[in-house]
Motif scaffolding. Structure first.
Motif, short mmCIF file in Angstrom:
data_model
loop_
_atom_site.label_atom_id
_atom_site.label_comp_id
_atom_site.label_asym_id
_atom_site.label_seq_id
_atom_site.Cartn_x
_atom_site.Cartn_y
_atom_site.Cartn_z
N ARG A 6 34.37 76.42 43.63
CA ARG A 6 33.91 75.89 44.91
C ARG A 6 34.31 74.42 45.08
N ALA A 7 34.28 73.65 43.99
CA ALA A 7 34.69 72.24 44.07
C ALA A 7 36.18 72.13 44.40
N ALA A 8 37.00 72.98 43.79
CA ALA A 8 38.44 72.94 44.07
C ALA A 8 38.72 73.36 45.52
N GLN A 9 38.03 74.37 45.99
CA GLN A 9 38.22 74.81 47.38
C GLN A 9 37.80 73.73 48.36
N ALA A 10 36.70 73.08 48.07
CA ALA A 10 36.25 71.99 48.94
C ALA A 10 37.26 70.84 48.94
N ALA A 11 37.81 70.52 47.77
CA ALA A 11 38.78 69.42 47.68
C ALA A 11 40.04 69.73 48.48
N LEU A 12 40.43 71.00 48.53
CA LEU A 12 41.63 71.38 49.27
C LEU A 12 41.35 71.71 50.73
N LYS A 13 40.07 71.63 51.12
CA LYS A 13 39.67 71.89 52.51
C LYS A 13 40.05 73.31 52.96
N VAL A 14 39.84 74.27 52.03
CA VAL A 14 40.02 75.68 52.37
C VAL A 14 38.64 76.34 52.33
N LYS A 15 38.57 77.60 52.67
CA LYS A 15 37.29 78.31 52.69
C LYS A 15 36.62 78.23 51.32
#
Length: 515
Positions: free
Chosen positions: A351-360
């Motif tokens: 979830r942290a990686a997805q948030a950092a990349l601004k994806v779902k």
């Protein structure tokens, strides 16, 4: 293992008789699980080597030593490629192959377990597609199947092959031409994914990878430019011509280029320049046609600039076509193994990686998708396992070791690749591969149906190489890059004798702290 199962196993082993396939599969799953630490060490070690295509010397040495330790006979330097090898155990039929990629990508260095860009080596190579986990799947599976064959005297041969320089699409054609798969009955390949799946039928695009070199004449660019003939002008004119031609090409095609040499300094007319193209299409004839258009434009650019042009084809591959009976058998084993049990720490990193990349922000996948049948929709990417698929019945396992939403060929695809996410995914993948190999060894009907499908696949379409006869593998590629980065990379090499995991060695907390 329950006592009754152990007793039955001892009895079958004592009489040199294989137990029923179902019992063997239970043993295989338990044996892969027991080697979870070995699988993790392979994942982490290859991640730390971070070697580019054709320069995978440490990776190849590590894998061959490991396979030899477990009883495989290794032939190194096959098909004219120093990092390619064939590891063999057993005798007779059937011959079951395991094949998986081992190379990394330029400029994708990333500290694992960190959900932001933090390279281990600035601008250095890394595993920005997760190839470091591939051989962990196949080697673990091959070792487990070999030990079961040995214990119960199951006939057959196992072969392990590396996918050298897959990111350059540059090894399998040469391996096919060298006859390395001539007696193989079925090939089990694998690739990292965020899901647990497989597919059959036509897949992806094919391509020709080729380099055009223009030669002109140097001159002082200020005092006598008329005396020079700019090779760089020829490269630029070729690129302009190609970009105008794109409008009149099929929308399914893909093409890309990089200028790999363009002169030394501005006040010298460049006497030599090189441009490297990928020409991608969906079948052999269209790939050839696209390549010919490119070569025609290159020749015209040379005429316009009064330079000369030469071409060096580096690599090529057909689009893939994967075997339906093998995919159905593999899919049944995927369903049997099931998705890994993700921990809250795993989910937190995802979830942290997805948030950092601004994806779902969706975390990790937990469901297994349906078996994918041909749909008419194909991606633009290529993989030279396709060359094997037109010569041997082949299937590709996609195993769940990465985070949904990461960018391919990018540092973000390395975030999870030396963490428990990759370790668990590789163990699940090894189980599915081992079970499918056992199916092929002990179910003659599966092998018969796979070969019938392959015969129909190749009835009207016969594979032929897109690489000119006599072409040698371009083993010079990436040499200078790796020579530049290798001393720094060695500082980051994983040492499993001192540290349980690569994250522990790097001092990376897991899961990552709140930012």
């Amino acid at each position: 293992m329950p006592r009754w199962v152990f007793a039955v196993t001892i009895a079958f082993a004592a009489f040199g008789q294989a137990p029923p396939l179902e019992q063997l599969k239970k043993e295989a799953v338990e044996a892969v699980e027991a080697r979870r630490e070995l699988t993790q060490q392979i994942v982490d070690s290859i991640y730390s080597f971070a070697e580019l295509g054709f320069q995978e010397f440490e990776t190849s040495a590590y894998l061959t030593a490991l396979l030899e330790k477990h009883g495989f006979q290794v032939t190194r330097g096959v098909a004219g490629m120093p990092t390619a090898f064939v590891a063999t155990w057993g005798a007779g039929k059937p011959v079951i192959g395991f094949m998986a990629d081992i190379d990394g990508l330029p400029e994708t260095s990333q500290k694992p377990g960190v959900p932001r860009h933090e390279p281990l080596v600035p601008n250095g190579p890394g595993h920005g597609e997760g190839h470091n986990a591939h051989m962990a799947v196949n080697v673990t599976a091959a070792i487990v199947v070999k030990e079961l064959m040995e214990r119960y005297k199951i006939p057959g041969t196992l072969r392990v092959y590396p996918g050298v320089a897959e990111e350059l699409l540059a090894s399998r054609t040469y391996m096919v031409l060298a006859g390395l798969f001539r007696d193989v009955d079925a090939m089990l390949s694998c690739h990292i994914s965020s899901e647990f799946s497989t597919a059959w039928g036509p897949v992806g695009s094919g391509l020709v990878s080729t380099e055009y070199t223009f030669t002109g004449r140097s001159a002082h660019a200020a005092s006598a430019p008329w005396a020079g003939r700019s090779a760089l002008d020829a490269v630029e004119l070729m690129n302009i011509g190609w970009n105008y031609r794109r409008e009149h090409l099929r929308p399914e095609h893909r093409s890309h280029y990089v200028i790999v040499e363009g002169g030394d300094q501005p006040n010298v007319v460049p006497p030599r320049a090189r441009v490297w193209y990928f020409f991608r299409e969906w079948d052999y004839e269209r790939i050839r046609e696209l390549h010919q258009i490119g070569t025609t434009i290159a020749a015209a650019a040379a005429q316009m600039t009064d330079t000369t042009m030469s071409e060096r084809v580096l690599a090529a591959t057909w689009p893939g076509h994967f075997n339906r009976p093998l995919a159905e058998a593999l899919y049944a084993n995927i369903r049997r193994v099931g998705m890994p049990q993700w921990s809250e720490a795993d989910e937190k990193l995802a979830r942290a990686a997805q948030a950092a990349l601004k994806v779902k922000v969706q975390g990790l996948r937990r469901d297994i998708p349906e078996l994918r049948a041909p749909s008419g929709e194909r991606g633009g990417g290529s993989d030279d396992i396709a060359e094997v698929s037109w010569n041997v019945p082949t299937v590709v396992l996609r195993f769940p070791g990465n985070i949904p939403g990461m960018i391919g060929h990018h540092w973000s695809s390395g975030i999870a690749m030396a963490t428990p996410i990759a370790h668990k995914g590789a163990t699940a993948g090894a189980k599915a591969q081992a079970l499918t190999a056992l199916d092929l060894l002990l179910d003659p009907d599966l092998l018969r149906r796979a070969k019938e499908y392959f015969a129909e696949q190749t009835r009207d379409i016969q594979w032929k190489s897109l690489i000119p006869e006599g072409t040698l593998p371009p083993i010079h590629l990436n040499r200078e890059k790796m020579e530049r980065f290798r001393p720094e990379l060695r500082k980051w090499r994983y040492d499993p004798s001192r540290f349980k995991t690569y994250l522990e060695q790097l001092g990376v907390p897991y899961p990552p702290p709140e930012s």
